[in-house]
Motif scaffolding. Structure first.
Motif, PDB file in Angstrom:
ATOM      1  N   TYR A  57     -12.897  -3.482  -0.421  1.00 16.11           N
ATOM      2  CA  TYR A  57     -11.667  -3.443   0.368  1.00 16.11           C
ATOM      3  C   TYR A  57     -11.971  -2.987   1.793  1.00 16.11           C
ATOM      4  N   TYR A  73      -3.798   5.300   2.022  1.00 11.91           N
ATOM      5  CA  TYR A  73      -3.346   3.911   1.914  1.00 11.91           C
ATOM      6  C   TYR A  73      -4.398   3.048   1.226  1.00 11.91           C
ATOM      7  N   GLU A 114      -4.687   3.728  -2.458  1.00  9.95           N
ATOM      8  CA  GLU A 114      -3.581   3.098  -3.190  1.00  9.95           C
ATOM      9  C   GLU A 114      -3.860   1.619  -3.437  1.00  9.95           C
ATOM     10  N   GLN A 115      -4.322   0.920  -2.387  1.00 14.50           N
ATOM     11  CA  GLN A 115      -4.608  -0.511  -2.513  1.00 14.50           C
ATOM     12  C   GLN A 115      -5.732  -0.755  -3.525  1.00 14.50           C
ATOM     13  N   GLU A 163      -6.681   1.235  -6.005  1.00 13.86           N
ATOM     14  CA  GLU A 163      -6.230   1.555  -7.362  1.00 13.86           C
ATOM     15  C   GLU A 163      -5.360   0.438  -7.929  1.00 13.86           C
ATOM     16  N   GLU A 164      -4.553  -0.189  -7.075  1.00 10.63           N
ATOM     17  CA  GLU A 164      -3.724  -1.308  -7.527  1.00 10.63           C
ATOM     18  C   GLU A 164      -4.600  -2.484  -7.947  1.00 10.63           C
ATOM     19  N   GLN A 165      -5.672  -2.737  -7.177  1.00  8.56           N
ATOM     20  CA  GLN A 165      -6.601  -3.819  -7.526  1.00  8.56           C
ATOM     21  C   GLN A 165      -7.305  -3.536  -8.848  1.00  8.56           C
ATOM     22  N   LYS A 215      -6.295  -1.584 -11.289  1.00  5.35           N
ATOM     23  CA  LYS A 215      -5.316  -1.639 -12.377  1.00  5.35           C
ATOM     24  C   LYS A 215      -5.020  -3.087 -12.773  1.00  5.35           C
ATOM     25  N   ASP A 216      -4.748  -3.950 -11.789  1.00 11.07           N
ATOM     26  CA  ASP A 216      -4.430  -5.353 -12.083  1.00 11.07           C
ATOM     27  C   ASP A 216      -5.621  -6.068 -12.714  1.00 11.07           C
ATOM     28  N   ASP A 225       5.763  -8.057 -13.741  1.00  6.46           N
ATOM     29  CA  ASP A 225       6.209  -6.688 -13.452  1.00  6.46           C
ATOM     30  C   ASP A 225       6.308  -5.872 -14.741  1.00  6.46           C
ATOM     31  N   LYS A 283       2.773  -4.961 -15.812  1.00 12.11           N
ATOM     32  CA  LYS A 283       2.201  -3.904 -14.977  1.00 12.11           C
ATOM     33  C   LYS A 283       2.825  -2.547 -15.287  1.00 12.11           C
ATOM     34  N   GLU A 308      -1.357   1.660 -17.212  1.00 11.30           N
ATOM     35  CA  GLU A 308      -1.385   2.898 -16.430  1.00 11.30           C
ATOM     36  C   GLU A 308      -2.813   3.213 -16.002  1.00 11.30           C
TER      37      GLU A 308
END
Length: 488
Positions: free
Chosen positions: A38, A86, A89-90, A92-94, A96-97, A462, A465, A469
């Motif tokens: 990232y 920031y 967060e990005q 961790e979202e990647q 997780k998905d 959604d 997701k 967790e």
């Protein structure tokens, strides 16, 4: 350098709970891999945008990579946080998905990792070969270079594993979303959507030309006859390039039928551009107003519009076609490998004639053969220069004005029948056409079907997701990459 990465290779960064409630440990090296990807992508993008002369502050990308991320802030949607927060967060979202779809893929494959494609495996191998080349240039071992460039704990094994997991997740997500998109809706659902979104689904037929200046557009409108009969003549007159001067003599180049507001809003005409507030579209409001009548005209900035048929709900059906694109080839535009990079519009008459002769020859070959869709598809695979050659040149569920004007006109000719063939000239070259047939839905039904499936798909994702967790481990997080110690 291997010892430096020992905690990152061992300690747990997160506990991940998948959609079935099962828990999995994710190591610090995984976080560092994603963080570096990232970080480096953002840095490269910011550098490119700066070179293009774009204002990074307007894009909310004005981060100084020479300074600590934890000492710089950004604000978005009234939320102010450090750049480090920031980016975490990005990342961790990647993670997780990716891991959500990865574990779904494994479970759907009887607990075994699905295979990735040969091309994907080649991409991983090639990336590592490039890293090895760079490592030698800087006097590093491959492992030492990967740790420097991608974060502590990231070695060849980690790179291969995380790359493969990403591809498995990506492949499964694509299949999953395709299945969601295949959901079908009954007439009651489609009609309810139509009634709620009628303004976006209705069509208008009109002539439109985009001038090079507002003065030209005003002059064009002044010269336009009340019946619009000289529209093509004026389009040719006010064109600049030799190609456009000749092409625009034909009505088909500037005539748009069955044009919905939704499609029009995505096209780059002045009349379809948003107003200064970025939300309203006064040009489209005029075009799709129930007050319009045949013969109405307007000049909106550089656009000139003549109404043929005011707003109505079209019953035109989507179409399926195959095509084979033959580009005119210019020696000046051909590289040492024989690939043609020329702008077709700039090619000579002789080069266009050669392309036409080749198209005729291929169509003759088709006609002398089995005259089937499969036979045409094989010719497309062997000859087409379009990006969809590998799929036999197939385009499915084409809606009006999705394609350039002459291609569009051939597809939506009212007399078109399955098995029809032809040759169409566009700004890209000659297209050998094959008409597969009509789609299952008319255009507004297809649009409603796609929109409903998209909305339901978003809801389903959604919901997924919400089940997954990602819980950060405080001790492991002490070993996260955080600032400017990624060197390459």
């Amino acid at each position: 350098s291997a010892s430096l990465g020992w905690p990152q290779s061992t300690f747990t960064a997160y506990t991940f709970k998948d959609t079935d409630g099962e828990k999995h440990k994710i190591k610090v090296s995984t976080y560092n891999y994603y963080f570096s990807m990232y970080y480096n992508n953002l840095k490269n993008t910011a550098t490119q945008y700066s070179q293009y002369g774009l204002d990074l502050s307007q894009l909310n990308m004005d981060v100084d990579f020479e300074q600590k991320l934890s000492k710089q802030t950004r604000t978005e949607d009234d939320k102010t946080q450090t750049w480090l927060e920031y980016m975490q967060e990005q990342v961790e979202e990647q993670i997780k998905d990716t891991y959500m779809f990865y574990y779904m893929a494994v479970k759907d494959n009887d607990g075994e990792e699905p295979e990735i494609t040969e091309d994907q495996q080649s991409d991983i191998d090639e990336a590592l070969e490039n890293y090895e080349t760079s490592a030698k240039q800087y006097g590093f071992t491959l492992s030492g270079y990967l740790e420097a460039a991608l974060g502590k704990g990231v070695n060849e094994e980690v790179f291969r594993r995380e790359s493969k997991i990403s591809y498995i997740a990506e492949n499964y997500q694509t299949e999953y979303q395709e299945k969601l998109g295949e959901k079908e809706y009954d007439s009651t659902d489609l009609e309810a959507y139509r009634d709620a979104h009628l303004a976006d689904l209705q069509s208008v037929d009109f002539k439109l030309f985009e001038c090079n200046s507002e003065d030209d557009a005003k002059a064009f409108l002044d010269e336009l006859k009340a019946d619009g009969s000289n529209f093509a003549q004026l389009a040719s007159k006010y064109s600049e390039s030799d190609w456009d001067i000749e092409a625009n003599k034909e009505d088909v180049q500037t005539t748009y039928t069955n044009m919905t507001r939704g499609t029009m809003q995505n096209l780059s005409f002045a009349v379809s551009t948003a107003d200064e507030d970025g939300e309203t579209y006064s040009g489209l409001d005029w075009l799709y107003s129930s007050d319009r009548k045949a013969g109405d005209t307007t000049q909106n900035s550089t656009s000139v519009v003549y109404i043929i048929k005011p707003v109505y709900l079209s019953d035109v059906t989507t179409v399926n076609v195959r095509h084979i694109l033959i580009k005119p080839e210019s020696e000046e535009g051909t590289d040492e490998d024989g690939h043609n990079h020329s702008d077709a519009k700039e090619c000579t008459d002789e080069e266009w004639q050669a392309a036409y002769d080749k198209a005729v020859s291929i169509l003759d070959e088709y006609k002398e053969g089995e005259n089937t869709s499969e036979a045409f598809a094989q010719l497309a695979i062997a000859n087409s220069e379009d990006g969809n050659a590998s799929s036999g040149g197939l385009y499915e569920n084409i809606i009006p004005n999705q394609m350039v004007p002459t291609f569009n006109a051939w597809c939506f000719d009212g007399d078109r029948a399955a098995g029809d063939t032809g040759i169409v000239k566009t700004e890209y070259g000659y297209h050998i056409m094959y008409f597969e047939g009509y789609g299952e839905y008319n255009v507004w039904q297809y649009t409603a079907q796609q929109a409903l499936a998209s909305d339901d798909g978003t809801t389903a994702l959604d919901d997924l997701k919400a089940k997954a967790e990602l819980k950060r481990n405080w001790f492991g997080s002490r070993y996260f990459e955080i600032d400017t110690d990624i060197d390459f």
